[in-house]
Scaffold this motif. Structure first.
Motif, PDB file in Angstrom:
ATOM      1  N   ASN A  62     -14.984   1.233   8.232  1.00  0.00           N
ATOM      2  CA  ASN A  62     -15.069   1.899   6.889  1.00  0.00           C
ATOM      3  C   ASN A  62     -13.656   2.316   6.600  1.00  0.00           C
ATOM      4  O   ASN A  62     -13.516   3.512   6.225  1.00  0.00           O
ATOM      5  N   PRO A  63     -12.629   1.459   6.566  1.00  0.00           N
ATOM      6  CA  PRO A  63     -11.154   1.735   6.286  1.00  0.00           C
ATOM      7  C   PRO A  63     -10.837   2.426   5.168  1.00  0.00           C
ATOM      8  O   PRO A  63      -9.941   3.153   4.903  1.00  0.00           O
ATOM      9  N   ASP A  64     -11.662   2.028   3.907  1.00  0.00           N
ATOM     10  CA  ASP A  64     -11.375   2.357   2.568  1.00  0.00           C
ATOM     11  C   ASP A  64     -12.397   3.278   2.282  1.00  0.00           C
ATOM     12  O   ASP A  64     -12.340   3.713   0.912  1.00  0.00           O
ATOM     13  N   MET A  65     -12.886   3.947   2.839  1.00  0.00           N
ATOM     14  CA  MET A  65     -13.724   5.258   2.701  1.00  0.00           C
ATOM     15  C   MET A  65     -13.138   6.508   2.419  1.00  0.00           C
ATOM     16  O   MET A  65     -12.073   6.798   3.301  1.00  0.00           O
ATOM     17  N   ALA A  66     -12.990   6.875   1.169  1.00  0.00           N
ATOM     18  CA  ALA A  66     -12.224   8.149   0.791  1.00  0.00           C
ATOM     19  C   ALA A  66     -12.784   9.256   1.438  1.00  0.00           C
ATOM     20  O   ALA A  66     -13.731   9.825   1.005  1.00  0.00           O
ATOM     21  N   LEU A  67     -12.114  10.200   2.290  1.00  0.00           N
ATOM     22  CA  LEU A  67     -12.640  11.317   2.963  1.00  0.00           C
ATOM     23  C   LEU A  67     -11.527  12.473   2.980  1.00  0.00           C
ATOM     24  O   LEU A  67     -10.240  12.039   2.923  1.00  0.00           O
ATOM     25  N   PRO A  68     -11.906  13.726   3.178  1.00  0.00           N
ATOM     26  CA  PRO A  68     -10.970  14.760   3.337  1.00  0.00           C
ATOM     27  C   PRO A  68     -10.127  14.700   4.458  1.00  0.00           C
ATOM     28  O   PRO A  68     -10.647  14.463   5.616  1.00  0.00           O
ATOM     29  N   PRO A  69      -8.654  14.536   4.224  1.00  0.00           N
ATOM     30  CA  PRO A  69      -8.074  14.416   5.767  1.00  0.00           C
ATOM     31  C   PRO A  69      -7.601  15.643   6.345  1.00  0.00           C
ATOM     32  O   PRO A  69      -6.725  15.587   7.402  1.00  0.00           O
ATOM     33  N   ALA A  70      -7.982  16.847   5.709  1.00  0.00           N
ATOM     34  CA  ALA A  70      -7.508  18.155   6.427  1.00  0.00           C
ATOM     35  C   ALA A  70      -5.954  18.133   6.408  1.00  0.00           C
ATOM     36  O   ALA A  70      -5.369  17.795   5.566  1.00  0.00           O
ATOM     37  N   SER A  71      -5.586  18.466   7.522  1.00  0.00           N
ATOM     38  CA  SER A  71      -4.156  18.699   7.577  1.00  0.00           C
ATOM     39  C   SER A  71      -3.427  17.360   7.824  1.00  0.00           C
ATOM     40  O   SER A  71      -2.087  17.514   7.894  1.00  0.00           O
ATOM     41  N   MET A  72      -3.984  16.266   8.181  1.00  0.00           N
ATOM     42  CA  MET A  72      -3.282  14.949   7.989  1.00  0.00           C
ATOM     43  C   MET A  72      -2.425  14.887   6.641  1.00  0.00           C
ATOM     44  O   MET A  72      -1.671  14.029   6.580  1.00  0.00           O
ATOM     45  N   THR A  73      -2.940  15.522   5.704  1.00  0.00           N
ATOM     46  CA  THR A  73      -2.091  15.641   4.539  1.00  0.00           C
ATOM     47  C   THR A  73      -0.680  15.871   4.690  1.00  0.00           C
ATOM     48  O   THR A  73       0.293  15.567   3.914  1.00  0.00           O
ATOM     49  N   LYS A  74      -0.489  16.838   5.659  1.00  0.00           N
ATOM     50  CA  LYS A  74       1.000  17.334   5.861  1.00  0.00           C
ATOM     51  C   LYS A  74       1.841  15.986   6.206  1.00  0.00           C
ATOM     52  O   LYS A  74       3.106  16.331   6.141  1.00  0.00           O
ATOM     53  N   ILE A  75       1.346  15.050   6.791  1.00  0.00           N
ATOM     54  CA  ILE A  75       2.095  13.820   7.032  1.00  0.00           C
ATOM     55  C   ILE A  75       2.962  13.371   5.910  1.00  0.00           C
ATOM     56  O   ILE A  75       4.375  12.954   5.708  1.00  0.00           O
ATOM     57  N   MET A  76       2.585  13.390   4.587  1.00  0.00           N
ATOM     58  CA  MET A  76       2.812  13.213   3.236  1.00  0.00           C
ATOM     59  C   MET A  76       4.068  14.616   2.936  1.00  0.00           C
ATOM     60  O   MET A  76       5.134  14.017   2.478  1.00  0.00           O
ATOM     61  N   THR A  77       3.760  15.820   3.263  1.00  0.00           N
ATOM     62  CA  THR A  77       4.630  16.860   3.086  1.00  0.00           C
ATOM     63  C   THR A  77       5.709  16.571   4.099  1.00  0.00           C
ATOM     64  O   THR A  77       7.020  16.633   3.589  1.00  0.00           O
ATOM     65  N   GLU A  78       5.571  16.320   5.067  1.00  0.00           N
ATOM     66  CA  GLU A  78       6.800  15.734   5.944  1.00  0.00           C
ATOM     67  C   GLU A  78       7.644  14.763   5.438  1.00  0.00           C
ATOM     68  O   GLU A  78       9.001  14.741   5.532  1.00  0.00           O
ATOM     69  N   TYR A  79       7.037  13.646   4.794  1.00  0.00           N
ATOM     70  CA  TYR A  79       7.937  12.439   4.480  1.00  0.00           C
ATOM     71  C   TYR A  79       8.726  13.029   3.129  1.00  0.00           C
ATOM     72  O   TYR A  79       9.753  12.651   3.236  1.00  0.00           O
ATOM     73  N   LEU A  80       8.047  13.858   2.271  1.00  0.00           N
ATOM     74  CA  LEU A  80       8.794  14.323   1.285  1.00  0.00           C
ATOM     75  C   LEU A  80      10.044  15.188   1.612  1.00  0.00           C
ATOM     76  O   LEU A  80      11.079  15.192   1.152  1.00  0.00           O
ATOM     77  N   VAL A  81       9.934  15.979   2.553  1.00  0.00           N
ATOM     78  CA  VAL A  81      11.083  16.759   3.125  1.00  0.00           C
ATOM     79  C   VAL A  81      12.122  16.037   3.666  1.00  0.00           C
ATOM     80  O   VAL A  81      13.210  16.211   3.476  1.00  0.00           O
ATOM     81  N   HIS A  82      11.585  15.019   4.246  1.00  0.00           N
ATOM     82  CA  HIS A  82      12.585  14.321   4.917  1.00  0.00           C
ATOM     83  C   HIS A  82      13.491  13.533   3.781  1.00  0.00           C
ATOM     84  O   HIS A  82      14.559  13.343   3.740  1.00  0.00           O
ATOM     85  N   GLU A  83      12.816  13.035   2.856  1.00  0.00           N
ATOM     86  CA  GLU A  83      13.159  12.373   1.696  1.00  0.00           C
ATOM     87  C   GLU A  83      14.293  13.200   0.800  1.00  0.00           C
ATOM     88  O   GLU A  83      15.437  12.912   0.466  1.00  0.00           O
ATOM     89  N   ALA A  84      13.944  14.325   0.845  1.00  0.00           N
ATOM     90  CA  ALA A  84      14.691  15.449   0.121  1.00  0.00           C
ATOM     91  C   ALA A  84      16.031  15.898   0.779  1.00  0.00           C
ATOM     92  O   ALA A  84      17.119  15.862   0.182  1.00  0.00           O
ATOM     93  N   ILE A  85      15.800  15.770   2.029  1.00  0.00           N
ATOM     94  CA  ILE A  85      17.017  15.899   3.007  1.00  0.00           C
ATOM     95  C   ILE A  85      18.019  14.539   2.752  1.00  0.00           C
ATOM     96  O   ILE A  85      19.371  14.758   2.689  1.00  0.00           O
ATOM     97  N   GLU A  86      17.505  13.493   2.944  1.00  0.00           N
ATOM     98  CA  GLU A  86      18.291  12.160   2.704  1.00  0.00           C
ATOM     99  C   GLU A  86      18.870  12.063   1.440  1.00  0.00           C
ATOM    100  O   GLU A  86      20.166  11.750   1.252  1.00  0.00           O
ATOM    101  N   GLU A  87      18.415  12.676   0.302  1.00  0.00           N
ATOM    102  CA  GLU A  87      18.880  12.660  -1.033  1.00  0.00           C
ATOM    103  C   GLU A  87      19.921  13.584  -1.217  1.00  0.00           C
ATOM    104  O   GLU A  87      20.527  13.727  -2.251  1.00  0.00           O
ATOM    105  N   GLY A  88      19.998  14.625  -0.376  1.00  0.00           N
ATOM    106  CA  GLY A  88      21.139  15.739  -0.334  1.00  0.00           C
ATOM    107  C   GLY A  88      20.382  16.947  -1.092  1.00  0.00           C
ATOM    108  O   GLY A  88      21.338  17.928  -1.671  1.00  0.00           O
ATOM    109  N   GLN A  89      19.420  16.738  -1.763  1.00  0.00           N
ATOM    110  CA  GLN A  89      18.554  17.982  -2.357  1.00  0.00           C
ATOM    111  C   GLN A  89      18.656  19.340  -1.489  1.00  0.00           C
ATOM    112  O   GLN A  89      19.040  20.486  -1.889  1.00  0.00           O
ATOM    113  N   ILE A  90      18.181  19.154  -0.096  1.00  0.00           N
ATOM    114  CA  ILE A  90      18.256  20.261   0.809  1.00  0.00           C
ATOM    115  C   ILE A  90      18.915  19.755   2.134  1.00  0.00           C
ATOM    116  O   ILE A  90      19.049  18.657   2.195  1.00  0.00           O
ATOM    117  N   SER A  91      19.018  20.692   3.157  1.00  0.00           N
ATOM    118  CA  SER A  91      19.390  20.191   4.480  1.00  0.00           C
ATOM    119  C   SER A  91      18.656  21.259   5.243  1.00  0.00           C
ATOM    120  O   SER A  91      17.770  22.020   5.101  1.00  0.00           O
TER     121      SER A  91
END
Length: 453
Positions: A62-91
């Protein structure tokens, strides 16, 4: 009378024999129509296992079943923080204060754990480590507000990035994975107060793939079993790490060699989920299990998946670089000094193989139509190494789950010319045109004469 009885008895016995044969046939044939059992039995609503190097999916439930991911959401938050650092927005050394919203979450022991203070500045590195190691919700919100100005704007970034990555069956409504209903008046602007984040196992694996591929340094944090935040100990909820300290010895039963991430999750609605990754002998796997029944189950089921991947599959080179189809080793060329050009694959094709699956792979050529004339010929000039099409990988075996990446992973290889074919000079092209003209004229005359007779 006796003849009638004999006939009756024979008919009776023939009917009985026929019925018996039908029963035997049914019993014999029936098992052949039963669908083969799954290669590994995963107790959870949804699951997936992916080979990181190739993006090939080794197992899916059932790989395409949309379910609540709970704190696995934070993987996206981690990604966007890394991206902001890479782009020089923050350090990593950028500091920020804690908003009333983040502070209210931090003050609630049921939703956060590090106890943020409003009279202190915290670095991005402090907040990120607490989020990635301890799954802290308040530090996650603080990072979202720092990167985007508000969590509502950050949610827009999350959904935009999900679409860019090809994450289907995904919708983010906050940065943490908490239920919006638990946020009270702090529900991110533009989101439904009663909504939850939704993500499929496939999309979670794809998100993990991008984080590891684009920012491999993220694993340097997710592999930390325990740390300190302002002098206070924090523990990673990933029990598959090497928790070798005496006070964490009870967790060692879940230790799995090679695991270095990635993110657990739990809410009442999501139950227990885990996006994991492990590397052994330079072979990395990504696993996701969603909606398991207990904290222990999410790691036990993950171990099943990883065992299946590491034990049953071996990455093999199926087609070497320079591979040619015997009956299509050359392609006709028009207006060239040569009539044909040899073509072959630019790179080797390797993939995880289970058992004798290597025999189930084949290649078909897809030539670039823009490089062909109406007769299916390549137009000269052609440079050695020039891409003239693709060699499409075809799998004709069992258990084909495809690739995690939207474009099919490495399901195709560039097809390139093996030699340079120069364009004929004008004189030779003119002679060819004249020859073709008279050849066609001769054929027309012959056909006309034949028609007379």
């Amino acid at each position: 009378m006796e003849v009638e009885n004999v006939t009756h008895n024979v008919t009776k016995w023939l009917s009985l024999l026929l019925a018996t044969m039908v029963m035997v046939t049914t019993i014999t044939v029936q098992p052949l129509s039963v669908q083969a059992a799954d290669p590994v039995d995963i107790e959870g609503e949804s699951a997936i296992l992916v080979d990181y190097e190739t993006g090939k999916i080794l197992y899916a439930k059932n790989p395409d079943m949309a379910l609540p991911p709970a704190s696995m959401t934070k993987i996206m938050t981690e990604y966007l923080v890394h991206e902001a650092i890479e782009e020089g927005q923050i350090s990593w050394d950028t500091t920020t204060e804690i908003s009333d919203y983040a502070y209210s979450i931090s003050a609630d022991a049921s939703s956060s754990g590090v106890g943020l203070k409003q009279d202190e500045d915290y670095t991005v590195k402090q907040l990120y480590d607490a989020m990635a190691i301890n799954s802290d919700n308040a530090t996650t919100i603080a990072l979202a507000e720092l990167v985007a100005g508000s969590e509502g704007e950050f949610v827009k970034m999350m959904n935009d990035k999900a679409e860019e990555m090809g994450m289907t069956d995904t919708e983010f409504v906050n940065s943490t994975g908490l239920a919006n209903a638990s946020l009270g008046e702090n529900v991110p602007e533009g989101t439904d107060p009663d909504a939850n984040n939704l993500m499929s196992a496939r999309s979670s694996a794809l998100l993990a793939y991008h984080l590891i591929n684009d920012y491999p340094g993220a694993l340097d944090v997710t592999e930390i079993p325990s740390a300190e935040f302002e002098g206070e100990p924090i523990t990673n909820w990933n029990w598959m790490l090497d928790h070798d300290e005496e006070e964490a010895s009870s967790l060692q039963q879940f230790y799995y060699e090679g695991v270095d991430g990635l993110k657990t999750g739990h809410t009442d609605l999501a139950k227990y989920c885990f996006t994991g990754t492990a590397e052994r002998d330079n072979n990395r796997l990504i696993s996701v299990v969603m909606k398991t029944e207990s904290m222990e189950a999410r790691f036990e089921e993950t171990a099943k998946l990883l065992d299946y991947g590491f034990d049953e599959f071996e990455t093999q080179e199926i087609f070497p670089a320079g591979y040619q189809l015997e009956d299509e080793a050359t392609i006709p060329v028009s207006k060239g000094k040569e009539d044909t050009v040899a073509v072959a694959t630019k790179e080797a094709f390797s993939t995880p193989v289970k058992g004798d699956q290597a025999d189930s792979y084949s290649i078909t050529y897809q030539l670039d139509e823009e490089k062909l004339n109406g007769d299916g010929e390549l137009a000269a000039p052609i440079e050695k190494g020039e891409k003239v099409g693709t060699a499409e990988i075809v799998y004709d075996g069992d258990g084909d789950y495809g690739f995690i990446t939207p474009n099919g992973g490495n399901g195709s290889i560039d097809l390139v010319a093996q030699d340079t074919v120069e364009k004929n000079n004008w004189f030779m092209l003119t002679l060819g045109a004249i020859g073709s003209f008279f050849g066609n004229l001769f054929n027309t005359v012959v056909d006309t004469v034949k028609g007379w007779f």
